[in-house]
Design an enzyme around this catalytic site. Structure first.
Site, PDB file in Angstrom:
ATOM      1  N   SER A 220       1.292  -0.507   0.504  1.00 19.08           N
ATOM      2  CA  SER A 220       2.089   0.044  -0.587  1.00 19.08           C
ATOM      3  C   SER A 220       1.282   0.049  -1.875  1.00 19.08           C
ATOM      4  O   SER A 220       0.325  -0.712  -2.025  1.00 19.08           O
ATOM      5  CB  SER A 220       3.357  -0.795  -0.781  1.00 19.08           C
ATOM      6  N   HIS A 221       1.719   0.855  -2.822  1.00 16.75           N
ATOM      7  CA  HIS A 221       1.111   0.869  -4.149  1.00 16.75           C
ATOM      8  C   HIS A 221       1.466  -0.383  -4.947  1.00 16.75           C
ATOM      9  O   HIS A 221       0.831  -0.687  -5.940  1.00 16.75           O
ATOM     10  CB  HIS A 221       1.577   2.097  -4.927  1.00 16.75           C
ATOM     11  N   SER A 222       2.487  -1.086  -4.521  1.00 17.78           N
ATOM     12  CA  SER A 222       2.978  -2.247  -5.241  1.00 17.78           C
ATOM     13  C   SER A 222       2.876  -3.495  -4.381  1.00 17.78           C
ATOM     14  O   SER A 222       3.392  -3.527  -3.259  1.00 17.78           O
ATOM     15  CB  SER A 222       4.449  -2.010  -5.634  1.00 17.78           C
TER      16      SER A 222
ATOM     17  N   SER B 168      -1.818   7.756  -1.772  1.00 18.66           N
ATOM     18  CA  SER B 168      -3.072   7.081  -1.440  1.00 18.66           C
ATOM     19  C   SER B 168      -2.881   5.942  -0.448  1.00 18.66           C
ATOM     20  O   SER B 168      -3.837   5.546   0.218  1.00 18.66           O
ATOM     21  CB  SER B 168      -3.777   6.579  -2.704  1.00 18.66           C
TER      22      SER B 168
END
Length: 130
Positions: A10-12, A72
Protein backbone atom coordinates in the site's frame (compact mmCIF):
# COMPACT_ATOMS: atom_id res chain seq x y z
CA UNK A 1 1.33 -27.05 8.36
CA UNK A 2 2.85 -24.41 6.11
CA UNK A 3 0.61 -21.83 4.52
CA UNK A 4 0.65 -19.48 1.59
CA UNK A 5 2.03 -16.13 2.68
CA UNK A 6 0.25 -12.86 1.95
CA UNK A 7 1.80 -9.41 1.46
CA UNK A 8 -0.19 -6.18 1.55
CA UNK A 9 1.43 -3.46 -0.59
CA UNK A 10 0.00 0.00 0.00
CA UNK A 11 0.96 3.65 -0.32
CA UNK A 12 0.32 4.00 3.40
CA UNK A 13 2.16 2.16 6.14
CA UNK A 14 -0.86 2.59 8.41
CA UNK A 15 -3.24 1.18 5.81
CA UNK A 16 -1.01 -1.82 5.06
CA UNK A 17 -0.60 -2.58 8.76
CA UNK A 18 -4.35 -2.24 9.38
CA UNK A 19 -5.32 -4.51 6.50
CA UNK A 20 -2.71 -7.05 7.61
CA UNK A 21 -4.08 -6.92 11.17
CA UNK A 22 -7.66 -7.61 10.04
CA UNK A 23 -6.57 -10.34 7.62
CA UNK A 24 -4.47 -12.06 10.31
CA UNK A 25 -7.49 -12.04 12.63
CA UNK A 26 -9.65 -13.63 9.93
CA UNK A 27 -6.87 -16.15 9.34
CA UNK A 28 -7.32 -17.29 12.96
CA UNK A 29 -3.65 -17.08 13.76
CA UNK A 30 -2.71 -19.47 10.95
CA UNK A 31 -2.27 -16.97 8.09
CA UNK A 32 1.04 -15.18 7.61
CA UNK A 33 0.21 -11.65 6.46
CA UNK A 34 2.96 -9.05 6.15
CA UNK A 35 2.50 -5.33 5.46
CA UNK A 36 4.65 -3.36 3.02
CA UNK A 37 3.32 0.16 3.22
CA UNK A 38 4.71 3.57 2.57
CA UNK A 39 8.08 4.61 1.30
CA UNK A 40 11.40 3.73 2.90
CA UNK A 41 11.29 6.86 5.07
CA UNK A 42 7.82 6.28 6.48
CA UNK A 43 5.96 8.67 4.19
CA UNK A 44 3.35 7.97 1.58
CA UNK A 45 4.58 6.01 -1.41
CA UNK A 46 5.86 2.55 -2.15
CA UNK A 47 9.17 0.83 -1.62
CA UNK A 48 10.43 -2.18 -3.51
CA UNK A 49 12.83 -2.85 -0.61
CA UNK A 50 9.99 -2.98 1.94
CA UNK A 51 7.97 -5.19 -0.38
CA UNK A 52 10.89 -7.59 -0.92
CA UNK A 53 11.43 -7.81 2.84
CA UNK A 54 7.73 -8.52 3.40
CA UNK A 55 7.77 -11.27 0.75
CA UNK A 56 10.81 -12.86 2.43
CA UNK A 57 9.08 -12.69 5.83
CA UNK A 58 5.81 -14.15 4.49
CA UNK A 59 7.37 -16.92 2.41
CA UNK A 60 7.09 -20.23 4.19
CA UNK A 61 7.68 -22.26 1.05
CA UNK A 62 4.12 -22.53 -0.30
CA UNK A 63 4.20 -19.28 -2.26
CA UNK A 64 3.21 -15.70 -1.61
CA UNK A 65 0.16 -13.78 -2.74
CA UNK A 66 0.48 -10.03 -3.22
CA UNK A 67 -2.41 -7.59 -2.80
CA UNK A 68 -1.86 -3.96 -3.77
CA UNK A 69 -3.96 -0.85 -3.35
CA UNK A 70 -3.39 1.23 -6.50
CA UNK A 71 -1.00 2.81 -8.97
CA UNK A 72 2.63 2.41 -8.01
CA UNK A 73 1.77 -0.30 -5.47
CA UNK A 74 0.56 -2.42 -8.37
CA UNK A 75 3.70 -1.55 -10.33
CA UNK A 76 5.83 -2.50 -7.32
CA UNK A 77 4.05 -5.87 -7.09
CA UNK A 78 4.51 -6.50 -10.80
CA UNK A 79 8.19 -5.59 -10.59
CA UNK A 80 8.66 -7.99 -7.68
CA UNK A 81 7.11 -10.79 -9.72
CA UNK A 82 9.18 -10.04 -12.81
CA UNK A 83 12.43 -9.75 -10.86
CA UNK A 84 11.81 -12.84 -8.72
CA UNK A 85 11.74 -15.22 -11.68
CA UNK A 86 9.63 -17.68 -9.73
CA UNK A 87 6.18 -19.07 -10.32
CA UNK A 88 4.98 -19.04 -6.72
CA UNK A 89 4.59 -15.27 -6.38
CA UNK A 90 1.25 -13.93 -7.63
CA UNK A 91 -0.60 -10.62 -7.65
CA UNK A 92 -4.33 -10.81 -6.99
CA UNK A 93 -6.70 -8.54 -8.88
CA UNK A 94 -8.84 -7.99 -5.81
CA UNK A 95 -10.21 -5.29 -3.52
CA UNK A 96 -7.53 -4.75 -0.89
CA UNK A 97 -9.37 -5.40 2.39
CA UNK A 98 -11.91 -7.94 1.20
CA UNK A 99 -9.34 -9.76 -0.90
CA UNK A 100 -6.88 -9.92 1.98
CA UNK A 101 -9.53 -11.29 4.34
CA UNK A 102 -10.66 -13.91 1.82
CA UNK A 103 -7.06 -14.89 1.07
CA UNK A 104 -6.09 -15.15 4.74
CA UNK A 105 -9.16 -17.20 5.56
CA UNK A 106 -8.37 -19.60 2.74
CA UNK A 107 -4.63 -19.71 3.47
CA UNK A 108 -5.41 -20.67 7.07
CA UNK A 109 -6.99 -23.89 5.80
CA UNK A 110 -3.72 -24.95 4.18
CA UNK A 111 -5.00 -24.30 0.65
CA UNK A 112 -2.49 -24.00 -2.18
CA UNK A 113 -1.47 -20.73 -3.85
CA UNK A 114 -3.92 -21.06 -6.75
CA UNK A 115 -6.83 -21.55 -4.36
CA UNK A 116 -5.78 -18.65 -2.12
CA UNK A 117 -5.39 -16.47 -5.23
CA UNK A 118 -8.87 -17.46 -6.44
CA UNK A 119 -10.35 -16.72 -3.01
CA UNK A 120 -8.87 -13.22 -3.03
CA UNK A 121 -10.16 -12.49 -6.51
CA UNK A 122 -13.62 -13.84 -5.63
CA UNK A 123 -13.99 -10.94 -3.19
CA UNK A 124 -15.33 -8.85 -6.08
CA UNK A 125 -18.43 -11.05 -6.01
CA UNK A 126 -19.35 -10.10 -2.44
CA UNK A 127 -21.42 -6.98 -2.93
CA UNK A 128 -22.33 -4.71 -0.03
CA UNK A 129 -25.61 -3.41 -1.37
CA UNK A 130 -27.32 -6.48 -2.77
Amino acid sequence: MTVVGIVIISHSRTLAEGVAEVARAMGVGQAVVEPAGGDSEGGLGTSIDLAEAAVAAADGGDGVLLLADLGSSVLTARTLIEDAERDDLLLADAPLVEGAVAAASMAATGADLATVHAAAESAFEHRKTR
